[in-house]
Design a protein around this motif. Sequence first.
Motif, PDB file in Angstrom:
ATOM      1  N   VAL A   1       1.856  -6.068   0.899  1.00  0.00           N
ATOM      2  CA  VAL A   1       3.050  -6.841   1.235  1.00  0.00           C
ATOM      3  C   VAL A   1       3.724  -6.295   2.494  1.00  0.00           C
ATOM      4  O   VAL A   1       4.327  -7.043   3.266  1.00  0.00           O
ATOM      5  CB  VAL A   1       4.028  -6.849   0.042  1.00  0.00           C
ATOM      6  N   ASN A   2       3.627  -5.007   2.715  1.00  0.00           N
ATOM      7  CA  ASN A   2       4.279  -4.394   3.860  1.00  0.00           C
ATOM      8  C   ASN A   2       3.371  -4.298   5.087  1.00  0.00           C
ATOM      9  O   ASN A   2       3.810  -3.834   6.138  1.00  0.00           O
ATOM     10  CB  ASN A   2       4.784  -3.004   3.476  1.00  0.00           C
ATOM     11  N   ALA A   3       2.143  -4.743   4.957  1.00  0.00           N
ATOM     12  CA  ALA A   3       1.203  -4.717   6.067  1.00  0.00           C
ATOM     13  C   ALA A   3       1.264  -6.026   6.848  1.00  0.00           C
ATOM     14  O   ALA A   3       1.678  -7.065   6.320  1.00  0.00           O
ATOM     15  CB  ALA A   3      -0.213  -4.483   5.542  1.00  0.00           C
ATOM     16  N   PRO A   4       0.869  -6.021   8.115  1.00  0.00           N
ATOM     17  CA  PRO A   4       0.881  -7.256   8.915  1.00  0.00           C
ATOM     18  C   PRO A   4      -0.096  -8.296   8.369  1.00  0.00           C
ATOM     19  O   PRO A   4      -1.205  -7.955   7.957  1.00  0.00           O
ATOM     20  CB  PRO A   4       0.441  -6.782  10.304  1.00  0.00           C
ATOM     21  N   VAL A   5       0.344  -9.571   8.384  1.00  0.00           N
ATOM     22  CA  VAL A   5      -0.553 -10.662   8.008  1.00  0.00           C
ATOM     23  C   VAL A   5      -0.707 -11.660   9.148  1.00  0.00           C
ATOM     24  O   VAL A   5      -1.475 -12.601   9.058  1.00  0.00           O
ATOM     25  CB  VAL A   5      -0.046 -11.400   6.745  1.00  0.00           C
ATOM     26  N   GLY A   6       0.058 -11.455  10.215  1.00  0.00           N
ATOM     27  CA  GLY A   6      -0.007 -12.337  11.369  1.00  0.00           C
ATOM     28  C   GLY A   6       0.852 -11.778  12.481  1.00  0.00           C
ATOM     29  O   GLY A   6       1.395 -10.675  12.368  1.00  0.00           O
TER      30      GLY A   6
ATOM     31  N   VAL B   1       3.852  -9.464  11.996  1.00  0.00           N
ATOM     32  CA  VAL B   1       4.717 -10.026  10.957  1.00  0.00           C
ATOM     33  C   VAL B   1       4.079  -9.725   9.597  1.00  0.00           C
ATOM     34  O   VAL B   1       2.880  -9.962   9.398  1.00  0.00           O
ATOM     35  CB  VAL B   1       4.880 -11.551  11.135  1.00  0.00           C
ATOM     36  N   SER B   2       4.884  -9.197   8.666  1.00  0.00           N
ATOM     37  CA  SER B   2       4.382  -8.854   7.332  1.00  0.00           C
ATOM     38  C   SER B   2       4.725  -9.950   6.330  1.00  0.00           C
ATOM     39  O   SER B   2       5.527 -10.856   6.617  1.00  0.00           O
ATOM     40  CB  SER B   2       4.994  -7.534   6.865  1.00  0.00           C
ATOM     41  N   VAL B   3       4.124  -9.841   5.149  1.00  0.00           N
ATOM     42  CA  VAL B   3       4.477 -10.750   4.057  1.00  0.00           C
ATOM     43  C   VAL B   3       5.971 -10.658   3.769  1.00  0.00           C
ATOM     44  O   VAL B   3       6.641 -11.669   3.541  1.00  0.00           O
ATOM     45  CB  VAL B   3       3.662 -10.408   2.794  1.00  0.00           C
ATOM     46  N   ARG B   4       6.504  -9.449   3.815  1.00  0.00           N
ATOM     47  CA  ARG B   4       7.941  -9.278   3.539  1.00  0.00           C
ATOM     48  C   ARG B   4       8.810  -9.958   4.584  1.00  0.00           C
ATOM     49  O   ARG B   4       9.872 -10.482   4.272  1.00  0.00           O
ATOM     50  CB  ARG B   4       8.293  -7.796   3.464  1.00  0.00           C
ATOM     51  N   ASP B   5       8.385  -9.970   5.839  1.00  0.00           N
ATOM     52  CA  ASP B   5       9.150 -10.665   6.876  1.00  0.00           C
ATOM     53  C   ASP B   5       9.240 -12.159   6.570  1.00  0.00           C
ATOM     54  O   ASP B   5      10.297 -12.776   6.680  1.00  0.00           O
ATOM     55  CB  ASP B   5       8.491 -10.469   8.254  1.00  0.00           C
ATOM     56  N   VAL B   6       8.101 -12.746   6.187  1.00  0.00           N
ATOM     57  CA  VAL B   6       8.078 -14.183   5.893  1.00  0.00           C
ATOM     58  C   VAL B   6       8.901 -14.470   4.638  1.00  0.00           C
ATOM     59  O   VAL B   6       9.683 -15.427   4.596  1.00  0.00           O
ATOM     60  CB  VAL B   6       6.631 -14.685   5.712  1.00  0.00           C
ATOM     61  N   ALA B   7       8.747 -13.630   3.616  1.00  0.00           N
ATOM     62  CA  ALA B   7       9.482 -13.833   2.368  1.00  0.00           C
ATOM     63  C   ALA B   7      10.984 -13.686   2.573  1.00  0.00           C
ATOM     64  O   ALA B   7      11.779 -14.325   1.882  1.00  0.00           O
ATOM     65  CB  ALA B   7       9.008 -12.840   1.318  1.00  0.00           C
ATOM     66  N   GLY B   8      11.398 -12.872   3.536  1.00  0.00           N
ATOM     67  CA  GLY B   8      12.816 -12.693   3.803  1.00  0.00           C
ATOM     68  C   GLY B   8      13.481 -13.940   4.348  1.00  0.00           C
ATOM     69  O   GLY B   8      14.707 -14.080   4.293  1.00  0.00           O
ATOM     70  N   LEU B   9      12.694 -14.849   4.890  1.00  0.00           N
ATOM     71  CA  LEU B   9      13.221 -16.117   5.364  1.00  0.00           C
ATOM     72  C   LEU B   9      13.493 -17.074   4.219  1.00  0.00           C
ATOM     73  O   LEU B   9      14.448 -17.853   4.268  1.00  0.00           O
ATOM     74  CB  LEU B   9      12.225 -16.750   6.348  1.00  0.00           C
ATOM     75  N   TYR B  10      12.642 -17.025   3.189  1.00  0.00           N
ATOM     76  CA  TYR B  10      12.789 -17.949   2.052  1.00  0.00           C
ATOM     77  C   TYR B  10      12.963 -17.109   0.797  1.00  0.00           C
ATOM     78  O   TYR B  10      11.991 -16.685   0.176  1.00  0.00           O
ATOM     79  CB  TYR B  10      11.576 -18.875   1.937  1.00  0.00           C
ATOM     80  N   ILE B  11      14.202 -16.868   0.426  1.00  0.00           N
ATOM     81  CA  ILE B  11      14.518 -15.858  -0.587  1.00  0.00           C
ATOM     82  C   ILE B  11      14.578 -16.407  -2.009  1.00  0.00           C
ATOM     83  O   ILE B  11      14.797 -15.641  -2.952  1.00  0.00           O
ATOM     84  CB  ILE B  11      15.852 -15.159  -0.255  1.00  0.00           C
ATOM     85  N   TYR B  12      14.368 -17.721  -2.171  1.00  0.00           N
ATOM     86  CA  TYR B  12      14.443 -18.310  -3.509  1.00  0.00           C
ATOM     87  C   TYR B  12      13.054 -18.734  -3.997  1.00  0.00           C
ATOM     88  O   TYR B  12      12.147 -18.972  -3.203  1.00  0.00           O
ATOM     89  CB  TYR B  12      15.393 -19.511  -3.515  1.00  0.00           C
TER      90      TYR B  12
ATOM     91  N   VAL C   1       0.876 -18.426   7.400  1.00  0.00           N
ATOM     92  CA  VAL C   1       0.746 -17.323   8.363  1.00  0.00           C
ATOM     93  C   VAL C   1      -0.610 -16.653   8.222  1.00  0.00           C
ATOM     94  O   VAL C   1      -1.286 -16.353   9.218  1.00  0.00           O
ATOM     95  CB  VAL C   1       1.888 -16.303   8.184  1.00  0.00           C
ATOM     96  N   ILE C   2      -1.042 -16.416   6.982  1.00  0.00           N
ATOM     97  CA  ILE C   2      -2.349 -15.794   6.755  1.00  0.00           C
ATOM     98  C   ILE C   2      -3.468 -16.663   7.340  1.00  0.00           C
ATOM     99  O   ILE C   2      -4.405 -16.161   7.973  1.00  0.00           O
ATOM    100  CB  ILE C   2      -2.575 -15.549   5.251  1.00  0.00           C
ATOM    101  N   ALA C   3      -3.365 -17.974   7.135  1.00  0.00           N
ATOM    102  CA  ALA C   3      -4.425 -18.882   7.592  1.00  0.00           C
ATOM    103  C   ALA C   3      -4.412 -19.076   9.105  1.00  0.00           C
ATOM    104  O   ALA C   3      -5.469 -19.172   9.741  1.00  0.00           O
ATOM    105  CB  ALA C   3      -4.282 -20.232   6.891  1.00  0.00           C
ATOM    106  N   ASN C   4      -3.220 -19.117   9.706  1.00  0.00           N
ATOM    107  CA  ASN C   4      -3.108 -19.454  11.128  1.00  0.00           C
ATOM    108  C   ASN C   4      -2.985 -18.240  12.048  1.00  0.00           C
ATOM    109  O   ASN C   4      -3.112 -18.380  13.271  1.00  0.00           O
ATOM    110  CB  ASN C   4      -1.932 -20.398  11.347  1.00  0.00           C
ATOM    111  N   LYS C   5      -2.676 -17.088  11.469  1.00  0.00           N
ATOM    112  CA  LYS C   5      -2.628 -15.805  12.181  1.00  0.00           C
ATOM    113  C   LYS C   5      -1.455 -15.683  13.160  1.00  0.00           C
ATOM    114  O   LYS C   5      -0.831 -14.632  13.261  1.00  0.00           O
ATOM    115  CB  LYS C   5      -3.933 -15.539  12.948  1.00  0.00           C
ATOM    116  N   THR C   6      -1.151 -16.759  13.900  1.00  0.00           N
ATOM    117  CA  THR C   6      -0.144 -16.670  14.957  1.00  0.00           C
ATOM    118  C   THR C   6       0.987 -17.668  14.709  1.00  0.00           C
ATOM    119  O   THR C   6       0.729 -18.848  14.443  1.00  0.00           O
ATOM    120  CB  THR C   6      -0.769 -16.959  16.331  1.00  0.00           C
TER     121      THR C   6
END
Length: 635
Positions: free
Chosen positions: A395-400, A461-472, A607-612
């Motif tokens: 979760v804390n590693a980059p995914v894109g 960008v990590s999984v946590r970065d993306v999840a921080g945008l959508y917190i619900y 993000v995982i699928a598109n990388k960028t």
Amino acid sequence: MHSDTHSHDLPHEPHPDVEAHGWTAGRRGVLTGAAALAAAGIAAPALADDDVELDDLGAGRRRRSQLRLTVLGTTDLHGNVFNWDYFKNAEFDNATHDDIGAAKVATLIKAARKKFRKRGPVMLLDAGDTIQGTPLAYYYARIAPITAGGTHPMAAAMNVMKYDAAALGNHEFNYGIDTLRTYQSQLDFPLLGANVVDPATKLPVFPPYVIKKYRLKSGRRLKVGVLGLVTPGVAIWDKANVEGRMEFPGLVEQAAKFVPEMKKKGCDVVIVSAHSGADTSSSYGDALPYPENAASLVAEQVPDIDAILVGHAHKEIPERFVKNAKTGKDVLLVEPYYWGMRLAVMNLRLEWLGRKKEWKLVKARGHLLNSNTAKENGKVVKAVRAQHDKVVAYVNAPVGTSTQRLEAARAVVEDVPIIDFVNYVQAQAVKAGLTGADAALPVLSIAAPFSRSAVFPQGQVSVRDVAGLYIYDNTLLGVKITGAQLKAYLETSAAYFQKVTGTGPFTLAQVTNAKTTTAPNGIPDYNYDVVAGLDAKLTYDIDISQDASSRIKNLAYGGTAVADGQEFALAVNNYRQSGGGGFPAVKTAPIVYNRQNEIRQLLIDWVIANKTIDPAQFASVDWRLVSGSTQITVS
């Protein structure tokens, strides 16, 4: 020691030529009394031991004729083993300081078993939605799938906890049938689904029920039947995974078929584990002939049920009684909240009827235990710790990567790319899922600035970065609306702003979070929705010099003014669609898409699928705050 499980078909893919009756097994044992299974070359599930020798209750003639059956229950664990928030990388906490996870609730279970086992049998059941909902569950479905080897962390935890049975939940089907069957094969207890049937034979493709036998020192026996049911909504939400392979008839219809069969097999007590809410309703309207939430209907309409462990609705029901219309008997319903925050306790007092040589329920009570009073169980922690640690690192590693820094700080007053990203992913998902005539609808999407502190850094960008945008934990739906309804929706959203005079400059605090009679502390950011188009721009001005309900100006789609009768598919979250925020139309609008996909996971998957993450792909300035026809300035 043995367990009886009955199925008209088998707990694997449909095999209409085989029937198995009277299955028996030790824990992780090989089934006996099921030669038909072996002859068909079909593996049978490992089932829990259940033939337990118990004392009758204390001295005295009346007490010797009574027994207490205790049923402990969990539901909607959703991949939570530890009291951990993977997206915050910290211990879980909420406003009421609940704790979550199987490890916590396991401690309550251990204490309850010790307390109640002196009085009679103690059973542990689950009501479904187990293998989806956290990065821990996602990782072992998608990143290191259990279909390629390894044990699912929820199977590892629940086997340690020694469940007697679990019902299927709708989210069990999210990752496909292969993942579900692999998970099922790893359990030491049966996974029940009486209303998951083969489309051709209409026979269950999972065990519909299990019968547990308890042997008393007096020589008496107690038979407890557990029936498993799941909400029929799976047919809609996971259509891509189940269509043509499984069907999902109504809970009432299947309970009416199997409860009499269980009674004929000598069940003294019948418990239902139902992944279906207590309050009759359906998020899918009349798209299916069977209601989504039907636990109360099962209690009311099907005789000979003693208690129901309720799930799916994520509600807290310590004790509720529903009177059966045919027998007049009260049926106990208990729902233990979700994520392991509570443990359900159902105490059923039974009395021996000597002439009939059977047990009769004379009293039922229910209550809940709170997991925040317990420490994590060491055995459960040990069983899953290595997998948990691996997922924390993931979760804390980059995914894109992001081509530039994207911030949500000004999302409440400006059309910013990071909110456009949410709308883009949501709209894409809905468009891909539209069928028939609805596939031609132009697709719009709504998104709110849930967190002003959300940031995608430039670069990794990590999984946590993306999840921080959508917190619900919202799921995605699509509804059909008209142009007139779209304008009314936007007017409701625009009530978020305070009325101003002139064009500023204003501070954020001077224009946002308007106070109203229903929101005396100010309308929260999450009730300000931005609406965007997918294949063409949806543009509009918000004139905050005007009164609320008269602020939306120049509403256009693809450069053409939106007509009142024009139709759109609108991507919304389940909170909005269920009435959250009081927005018009969406609660009653026809649903054209509902796969029960978590929006946060959709963003991560993208993000995982598109990388960028490149704003050039999805960002544009489509709305603005104005006074009259002049854009205002917010410092």
